[in-house]
Design an enzyme around this catalytic site. Structure first.
Site, PDB file in Angstrom:
ATOM      1  N   ASP A   1       0.884  -1.157   0.000  1.00 39.19           N
ATOM      2  CA  ASP A   1       0.000   0.000   0.000  1.00 39.19           C
ATOM      3  C   ASP A   1       0.931   1.219   0.000  1.00 39.19           C
ATOM      4  O   ASP A   1       2.104   1.109   0.376  1.00 39.19           O
ATOM      5  CB  ASP A   1      -0.875  -0.039   1.261  1.00 39.19           C
ATOM      6  N   LEU A   2       0.423   2.380  -0.410  1.00 41.34           N
ATOM      7  CA  LEU A   2       1.304   3.555  -0.528  1.00 41.34           C
ATOM      8  C   LEU A   2       1.128   4.530   0.649  1.00 41.34           C
ATOM      9  O   LEU A   2       2.023   4.668   1.491  1.00 41.34           O
ATOM     10  CB  LEU A   2       1.007   4.252  -1.870  1.00 41.34           C
ATOM     11  N   ASP A   3      -0.065   5.154   0.731  1.00 46.47           N
ATOM     12  CA  ASP A   3      -0.323   6.160   1.778  1.00 46.47           C
ATOM     13  C   ASP A   3      -0.267   5.514   3.162  1.00 46.47           C
ATOM     14  O   ASP A   3      -1.040   4.604   3.461  1.00 46.47           O
ATOM     15  CB  ASP A   3      -1.722   6.769   1.596  1.00 46.47           C
TER      16      ASP A   3
ATOM     17  N   THR B   1       1.737  10.405   3.666  1.00 48.00           N
ATOM     18  CA  THR B   1       0.781  11.282   2.993  1.00 48.00           C
ATOM     19  C   THR B   1      -0.600  11.278   3.664  1.00 48.00           C
ATOM     20  O   THR B   1      -1.430  12.128   3.344  1.00 48.00           O
ATOM     21  CB  THR B   1       0.601  10.852   1.517  1.00 48.00           C
TER      22      THR B   1
ATOM     23  N   LYS C   1      -9.009   5.633   6.044  1.00 45.44           N
ATOM     24  CA  LYS C   1      -7.756   5.030   5.574  1.00 45.44           C
ATOM     25  C   LYS C   1      -8.007   3.834   4.659  1.00 45.44           C
ATOM     26  O   LYS C   1      -8.780   2.943   5.017  1.00 45.44           O
ATOM     27  CB  LYS C   1      -6.883   4.623   6.764  1.00 45.44           C
TER      28      LYS C   1
ATOM     29  N   SER D   1      -2.361   0.369  -4.430  1.00 47.32           N
ATOM     30  CA  SER D   1      -2.938   1.511  -3.710  1.00 47.32           C
ATOM     31  C   SER D   1      -4.276   1.931  -4.293  1.00 47.32           C
ATOM     32  O   SER D   1      -4.503   1.803  -5.496  1.00 47.32           O
ATOM     33  CB  SER D   1      -1.969   2.698  -3.805  1.00 47.32           C
ATOM     34  N   ALA D   2      -5.139   2.491  -3.439  1.00 44.49           N
ATOM     35  CA  ALA D   2      -6.427   3.011  -3.898  1.00 44.49           C
ATOM     36  C   ALA D   2      -6.282   4.386  -4.530  1.00 44.49           C
ATOM     37  O   ALA D   2      -7.203   4.878  -5.179  1.00 44.49           O
ATOM     38  CB  ALA D   2      -7.379   3.107  -2.703  1.00 44.49           C
TER      39      ALA D   2
ATOM     40  N   LYS E   1     -10.704  -1.498  -2.014  1.00 42.64           N
ATOM     41  CA  LYS E   1     -10.468  -2.327  -0.836  1.00 42.64           C
ATOM     42  C   LYS E   1     -11.665  -2.142   0.105  1.00 42.64           C
ATOM     43  O   LYS E   1     -12.174  -1.029   0.187  1.00 42.64           O
ATOM     44  CB  LYS E   1      -9.192  -1.873  -0.101  1.00 42.64           C
TER      45      LYS E   1
ATOM     46  N   GLU F   1       0.236  -3.238   4.767  1.00 42.60           N
ATOM     47  CA  GLU F   1      -0.949  -2.382   4.849  1.00 42.60           C
ATOM     48  C   GLU F   1      -1.026  -1.636   6.167  1.00 42.60           C
ATOM     49  O   GLU F   1      -0.560  -2.129   7.190  1.00 42.60           O
ATOM     50  CB  GLU F   1      -2.219  -3.248   4.734  1.00 42.60           C
ATOM     51  N   ASP F   2      -1.671  -0.452   6.155  1.00 43.44           N
ATOM     52  CA  ASP F   2      -1.894   0.273   7.413  1.00 43.44           C
ATOM     53  C   ASP F   2      -3.385   0.494   7.666  1.00 43.44           C
ATOM     54  O   ASP F   2      -3.750   1.311   8.493  1.00 43.44           O
ATOM     55  CB  ASP F   2      -1.186   1.638   7.388  1.00 43.44           C
TER      56      ASP F   2
HETATM   57  C1  BG6 Z   1      -5.774   5.559  -0.036  1.00 42.48           C
HETATM   58  C2  BG6 Z   1      -5.878   6.428   1.206  1.00 42.48           C
HETATM   59  O1  BG6 Z   1      -4.450   5.135  -0.188  1.00 42.48           O
HETATM   60  O2  BG6 Z   1      -6.167   6.291  -1.189  1.00 42.48           O
HETATM   61  C3  BG6 Z   1      -7.280   7.014   1.321  1.00 42.48           C
HETATM   62  O3  BG6 Z   1      -5.589   5.652   2.360  1.00 42.48           O
HETATM   63  C4  BG6 Z   1      -7.639   7.759   0.029  1.00 42.48           C
HETATM   64  O4  BG6 Z   1      -7.320   7.884   2.434  1.00 42.48           O
HETATM   65  C5  BG6 Z   1      -7.498   6.806  -1.161  1.00 42.48           C
HETATM   66  O5  BG6 Z   1      -8.979   8.246   0.094  1.00 42.48           O
HETATM   67  C6  BG6 Z   1      -7.810   7.495  -2.499  1.00 42.48           C
HETATM   68  O6  BG6 Z   1      -6.815   8.476  -2.740  1.00 42.48           O
HETATM   69  P1  BG6 Z   1      -6.873   9.607  -3.857  1.00 42.48           P
HETATM   70  O7  BG6 Z   1      -5.478  10.193  -3.808  1.00 42.48           O
HETATM   71  O8  BG6 Z   1      -7.188   8.937  -5.143  1.00 42.48           O
HETATM   72  O9  BG6 Z   1      -7.925  10.561  -3.443  1.00 42.48           O
HETATM   73 MG    MG Z   2      -2.729   3.212   3.565  1.00 40.26          MG
END
Ligand code: BG6
Ligand code: MG
Length: 213
Positions: A10-12, A18, A46, A115-116, A146, A170-171
């Site tokens: 996962d990224l964020d 971030t 999250k 990542s989402a 997810k 993952e977090d």
């Molecule tokens: C996830 C974050 O990685 O990405 C979420 O944990 C976020 O908080 C989701 O809503 C979507 O991100 P973005 O940058 O497409 O708005």
């Molecule tokens: Mg995350």
């Protein structure tokens, strides 16, 4: 455990710090709409997609809007978030992330992002992380967010590995559920209850050691 051949990240909140910028932007939107949005409220966002995050935020404020207005609100939040991202660099990488990526790749482990976030390409470029991955799967590639396992199954497929050969970092609760449903070894980074169903729990990347034995 099957031999691990791949690592999906996962990224964020796992590789890059971030999550705090997502929070700042959502908080700003809530203020503008006339209510406070706390750090505790933010935990539920999250790992969750942008539109689902907006729905959760609006339910905290007790507000409802039509689809068109919701799209405009999400666009506004994202513009603020991207403004914060414009200022980031490698100093936003979380502890021991680069060492771990280099070490895993030196061990022959294939690596991918799962990542989402639709902002993944920008974040990877700004932090210099883009050099460490064999594949990137993000919010631009998947239709199911997810806890659906789509993002990780597609990552495994792009790496040419079976789900059982993958570990996932993952977090978020949604992310751990997605990894478990995909049949992958799940590793939770953090200290909340979200890790209770994970195969392994570590506070951060400084506690991760590979190979496991
Ligand atoms: C996830 C974050 O990685 O990405 C979420 O944990 C976020 O908080 C989701 O809503 C979507 O991100 P973005 O940058 O497409 O708005
Ligand atoms: Mg995350």
């Amino acid at each position: 455990m099957q031999k691990i051949k791949a690592a999906l990240f996962d990224l964020d909140g796992v590789l890059v710090d971030t999550a705090k910028y997502h929070y700042l932007a959502w908080k700003r939107l809530a203020r503008e709409l006339g209510f406070e949005f706390t750090k505790e409220d933010n935990e539920a966002l999250k790992g969750v997609s942008r539109m689902k995050s907006l729905d959760i935020l609006l339910s905290v404020g007790g507000l409802t809007f039509d689809e068109e207005t919701k799209k405009q609100l999400a666009t506004k939040k994202n513009a603020w978030y991207v403004e914060y991202l414009e200022g980031i660099d490698e100093s936003e990488l979380l502890k021991n992330v680069e060492n771990t990526l280099k070490h895993l790749r030196a061990c022959g482990i294939r690596t991918a992002i799962g990542s989402a976030s639709k902002n993944t390409p920008l974040i990877l470029k700004k932090t210099g992380l883009d050099q460490y991955f064999d594949a990137v799967v993000d919010g631009n590639d998947v239709s199911k967010a997810k806890p659906d396992p789509e993002v990780f199954l597609l990552g495994a497929q792009r790496l040419g590995c079976a789900p059982k050969e993958c570990m996932v970092f993952e977090d978020s609760l949604a992310g751990i559920q997605a990894a478990n449903t995909a049949g992958m070894f799940s590793i939770y980074l953090g200290s909340t209850d979200a890790g209770s169903n994970a195969d392994m729990v570590i506070r951060d990347m400084t506690e991760f050691h590979f190979p496991f034995e």
